[in-house]
Motif scaffolding. Sequence first.
Motif, PDB file in Angstrom:
ATOM      1  N   PHE A   1       0.843  -1.196   0.000  1.00  0.00           N
ATOM      2  CA  PHE A   1       0.000   0.000   0.000  1.00  0.00           C
ATOM      3  C   PHE A   1       0.878   1.246   0.000  1.00  0.00           C
ATOM      4  CE2 PHE A   1      -2.439   3.347   2.086  1.00  0.00           C
ATOM      5  CZ  PHE A   1      -3.618   3.326   1.357  1.00  0.00           C
ATOM      6  N   LYS A   2       1.890   1.258   0.867  1.00  0.00           N
ATOM      7  CA  LYS A   2       2.781   2.423   0.950  1.00  0.00           C
ATOM      8  C   LYS A   2       3.497   2.666  -0.379  1.00  0.00           C
ATOM      9  CE  LYS A   2       3.638   2.150   5.889  1.00  0.00           C
ATOM     10  NZ  LYS A   2       4.638   1.895   6.921  1.00  0.00           N
TER      11      LYS A   2
ATOM     12  N   LYS B   1      -3.188  11.533  -3.281  1.00  0.00           N
ATOM     13  CA  LYS B   1      -2.907  11.019  -1.927  1.00  0.00           C
ATOM     14  C   LYS B   1      -3.917  11.554  -0.928  1.00  0.00           C
ATOM     15  CE  LYS B   1       2.050  10.474  -2.477  1.00  0.00           C
ATOM     16  NZ  LYS B   1       3.377  10.995  -2.134  1.00  0.00           N
ATOM     17  N   THR B   2      -4.212  12.844  -1.029  1.00  0.00           N
ATOM     18  CA  THR B   2      -5.186  13.456  -0.126  1.00  0.00           C
ATOM     19  C   THR B   2      -6.551  12.801  -0.283  1.00  0.00           C
ATOM     20  OG1 THR B   2      -3.981  15.548  -0.158  1.00  0.00           O
ATOM     21  CG2 THR B   2      -6.293  15.633   0.517  1.00  0.00           C
ATOM     22  N   ALA B   3      -6.962  12.566  -1.519  1.00  0.00           N
ATOM     23  CA  ALA B   3      -8.261  11.942  -1.779  1.00  0.00           C
ATOM     24  C   ALA B   3      -8.285  10.499  -1.273  1.00  0.00           C
ATOM     25  CB  ALA B   3      -8.583  11.996  -3.271  1.00  0.00           C
ATOM     26  N   VAL B   4      -7.198   9.757  -1.484  1.00  0.00           N
ATOM     27  CA  VAL B   4      -7.131   8.370  -1.017  1.00  0.00           C
ATOM     28  C   VAL B   4      -7.184   8.334   0.506  1.00  0.00           C
ATOM     29  CG1 VAL B   4      -5.602   6.371  -0.783  1.00  0.00           C
ATOM     30  CG2 VAL B   4      -5.991   7.379  -3.025  1.00  0.00           C
TER      31      VAL B   4
ATOM     32  N   VAL C   1      -3.606   1.021  -5.751  1.00  0.00           N
ATOM     33  CA  VAL C   1      -3.772   1.343  -4.328  1.00  0.00           C
ATOM     34  C   VAL C   1      -5.005   0.626  -3.781  1.00  0.00           C
ATOM     35  CG1 VAL C   1      -4.194   3.193  -2.656  1.00  0.00           C
ATOM     36  CG2 VAL C   1      -2.566   3.552  -4.514  1.00  0.00           C
ATOM     37  N   GLY C   2      -6.076   0.590  -4.562  1.00  0.00           N
ATOM     38  CA  GLY C   2      -7.284  -0.114  -4.129  1.00  0.00           C
ATOM     39  C   GLY C   2      -7.029  -1.588  -3.878  1.00  0.00           C
TER      40      GLY C   2
END
Length: 72
Positions: free
Chosen positions: A5-6, A17-20, A53-54
């Motif tokens: 994930f990182k 990144k902010t939205a995730v 990322v998902g």
Amino acid sequence: MNARFKKAIARLTSHQKTAVLAAVDELAAAMTARDGEAGMAAVRRVQALSPEVGSALLDGLADEVRNLRQGE
């Protein structure tokens, strides 16, 4: 967060990144409230922003569930 994930989130723009991270916060709140629909909506938002990322997020959640079940 798991290493996959990182690594996946490191490739995103700061806006992504902010939205995730906002969606992950919503997922955490949904899990606390035991609201499956809200939780899946948050996961879908993450996947829409970045399928990588998902997938990493879902894999991490599956690992956590497996660990919890083994601890029973």
